[in-house]
Structure formats: structure tokens, C-alpha cells
Scaffold this active site. Structure first.
Site, PDB file in Angstrom:
ATOM      1  N   ASN A  13     -14.066  65.965   3.772  1.00  0.00           N
ATOM      2  CA  ASN A  13     -14.911  67.118   4.085  1.00  0.00           C
ATOM      3  C   ASN A  13     -14.418  68.300   3.261  1.00  0.00           C
ATOM      4  O   ASN A  13     -13.415  68.916   3.597  1.00  0.00           O
ATOM      5  CB  ASN A  13     -14.831  67.433   5.585  1.00  0.00           C
ATOM      6  N   TRP A  14     -15.162  68.600   2.199  1.00  0.00           N
ATOM      7  CA  TRP A  14     -14.732  69.682   1.305  1.00  0.00           C
ATOM      8  C   TRP A  14     -15.107  71.071   1.834  1.00  0.00           C
ATOM      9  O   TRP A  14     -14.752  72.070   1.219  1.00  0.00           O
ATOM     10  CB  TRP A  14     -15.339  69.481  -0.090  1.00  0.00           C
ATOM     11  N   GLU A 101     -16.639  73.602  13.080  1.00  0.00           N
ATOM     12  CA  GLU A 101     -16.890  74.891  12.420  1.00  0.00           C
ATOM     13  C   GLU A 101     -18.363  75.262  12.511  1.00  0.00           C
ATOM     14  O   GLU A 101     -18.712  76.441  12.600  1.00  0.00           O
ATOM     15  CB  GLU A 101     -16.405  74.829  10.955  1.00  0.00           C
ATOM     16  N   GLY A 177      -7.329  72.135  10.357  1.00  0.00           N
ATOM     17  CA  GLY A 177      -6.883  73.194   9.452  1.00  0.00           C
ATOM     18  C   GLY A 177      -5.670  73.952   9.947  1.00  0.00           C
ATOM     19  O   GLY A 177      -5.354  75.026   9.439  1.00  0.00           O
TER      20      GLY A 177
END
Ligand code: PEP
Length: 254
Positions: A13-14, A101, A177
Site C-alpha cells: 500500500n503506497w 486512513e 505507521g
């Protein structure tokens, strides 16, 4: 079907990283490193604008390509949105849906996801549905309640045949993250619970559906996580931006 016969998925997942030129530079390095991993499904999820160049560069490789979001309608007056048929037309194979997100910053709701999942499957896209609890929810013992609510609501519009075609990613929000990874025991426990929720709908789908772990997966912890029988692969954010690191994670799934 035993866990060993479910093909592991390693998805990158960029997020909002990499221009088309940067994506091309990544692939020039990564495709040589990753080789032809026929026993694993490798998926790159670039931004919308880099999808077509990445599809074109991956055509002669086993690497598949997925988007990070889509609208549930095939077309219409939805300024700024992209539909499943538009993604399928350019050769995209799948789509991430319900990433935390998007739930957090873009008000992605379970109701919208219940419409997006069947729309993706109808267009021939493989959805990667993300579910997971926040830290406060884990601390107050609500992890299973959150997972139950998300899985039941998000998959409400998917029939039993569709259930076995999709991929689910267990992504605890507190591990995304942050550099904090769920322990293999925590990941396996949550994934086992998610599989039991699918089983309540269809025993066959529960055997087939791939359920990944996502949250600060790196080369250093990939083998330990991916070595667990219940964990069918990984959705990788930060570490997937580096071709050497992502290739190492793919290799760890062998
Ligand atoms: C993600 O974005 O889905 C993710 C798991 O990110 P990271 O690996 O950076 O935690």
C-alpha cells in the site's frame, strides 16, 4: 482446504507516495529482485495516477496491481471519484477498501463499504477489505466487537460465492505507521476470529478467504508473522516503498 493451500498475498500500500516516474524506478529495481514467485500473490497498490504505468510495467510479470479506493457507482455525478469499471478497463486487478486512513480522514462508512464490495466484485476486481480496532478499543476489550461490526456490516452485500474471492486484512489501527507491530499471537487470534465470522456465513468461504495482517510489517518481523498458519500474507505500508525491503518481505512468505 488447509492454510498451506491458500496462496499468500503480499500487498504494497503506497498510500499517497510515488509519482509515476518514482513508481517506474521502483519497478525497475523490484521486478528483478522478486523474480517469479508463483506460490505467492504480489500486489502493488499505487496512487490512481500511477495505476496505468504500473499495470503496463507489470504486464509481463506475475505482479498484480490494485487501487486504494473506488466509488460504489459505476458512473455518475460524483466529482473527483473513480469507479470499479474504470479501474478494470485499464487492467487493474483489485482494490483496497476500508483502509483505516479512509475511515478516519475521509469518513468512509460501513454503509458505503457494503455497497463498494459487491461493486468491486461485479467489475471483476479482487477487494482487499481492511478491518481493525483502535488502541482505545483494544484497551477496553472491544476488539472482537469492533471486528464483528465491521466484518458483518461491510460484507452484508456480498454473496457466499463473492465471500471466498475477497481478501481481508486485519490492520489494528494502533500498529499502522507507528512502528508498533501486533505480536504474532495477537494477529493470529484476531485473524482466527475474523475467519470464524466468515464461517458463520459460509464454511467453504471461510476455508478459502485469505486473511492478511497489516501494521508495521518490516523485513525484520515478516518471517515471524508470516510463519504463522492463520496469517495468509501481509498488507505493507512504509516498508513497501523500498524495493529491497518489500522484496525481502515477499521472500519471507515462502
Ligand atoms: C498500511 O498502510 O496498510 C500499513 C499497514 O502501513 P504500515 O506498514 O506503514 O504500518
Amino acid at each position: 482446504m488447509s492454510p498451506a493451500s491458500r496462496t499468500p498475498v503480499l500487498a504494497a500500500n503506497w498510500k499517497m507516495h510515488k509519482t509515476s516516474a518514482e513508481a517506474e524506478a521502483f519497478l525497475a529495481d523490484f521486478l528483478g529482485r522478486v523474480g517469479d514467485p508463483r506460490d505467492r500473490e504480489v500486489v502493488i497498490c499505487p496512487s490512481f495516477l500511477a495505476l496505468k504505468p504500473v499495470v503496463d510495467l507489470c504486464l509481463q510479470s506475475p505482479v498484480r496491481v490494485a487501487a486504494q479506493n473506488m466509488h460504489d457507482e459505476p458512473e455518475g455525478a460524483f466529482t473527483g471519484e473513480v469507479s470499479a469499471p474504470m479501474l478494470a478497463e485499464i487492467g487493474v486487478d483489485g482494490v483496497i477498501l476500508g483502509h483505516s486512513e479512509r475511515r478516519e480522514h475521509f469518513c468512509e462508512s460501513d454503509e458505503a463499504l457494503a455497497r463498494k464490495l459487491p461493486a468491486a466484485l461485479d467489475a471483476g476486481l479482487e477487494p482487499i477489505l481492511c478491518v481493525g480496532e483502535r488502541e482505545s478499543e483494544r484497551d477496553s476489550g472491544e476488539t472482537e466487537a469492533v471486528l464483528r461490526r465491521q466484518v458483518e456490516a461491510d460484507l452484508a452485500g456480498v454473496d457466499d460465492a463473492g465471500l471466498s474471492e475477497l481478501v481481508i486484512a486485519y490492520e489494528p489501527v494502533w500498529a499502522i505507521g507507528t512502528g508498533r507491530t501486533a505480536t504474532p499471537d495477537q494477529a493470529e487470534e484476531a485473524i482466527g476470529f475474523i475467519r470464524s465470522l466468515v464461517e458463520a456465513r459460509s464454511a467453504e468461504a471461510a476455508e478459502r478467504v485469505r486473511i492478511l495482517y497489516g501494521g508495521s510489517v518490516k523485513p525484520a518481523n515478516a518471517a515471524e508473522l508470516l510463519g504463522r498458519g492463520e496469517i495468509d500474507g501481509a498488507l505493507v505500508g512504509g516498508a513497501s516503498l523500498d524495493p529491497a525491503d518489500f522484496a525481502e518481505i515477499v521472500a519471507a512468505a515462502s
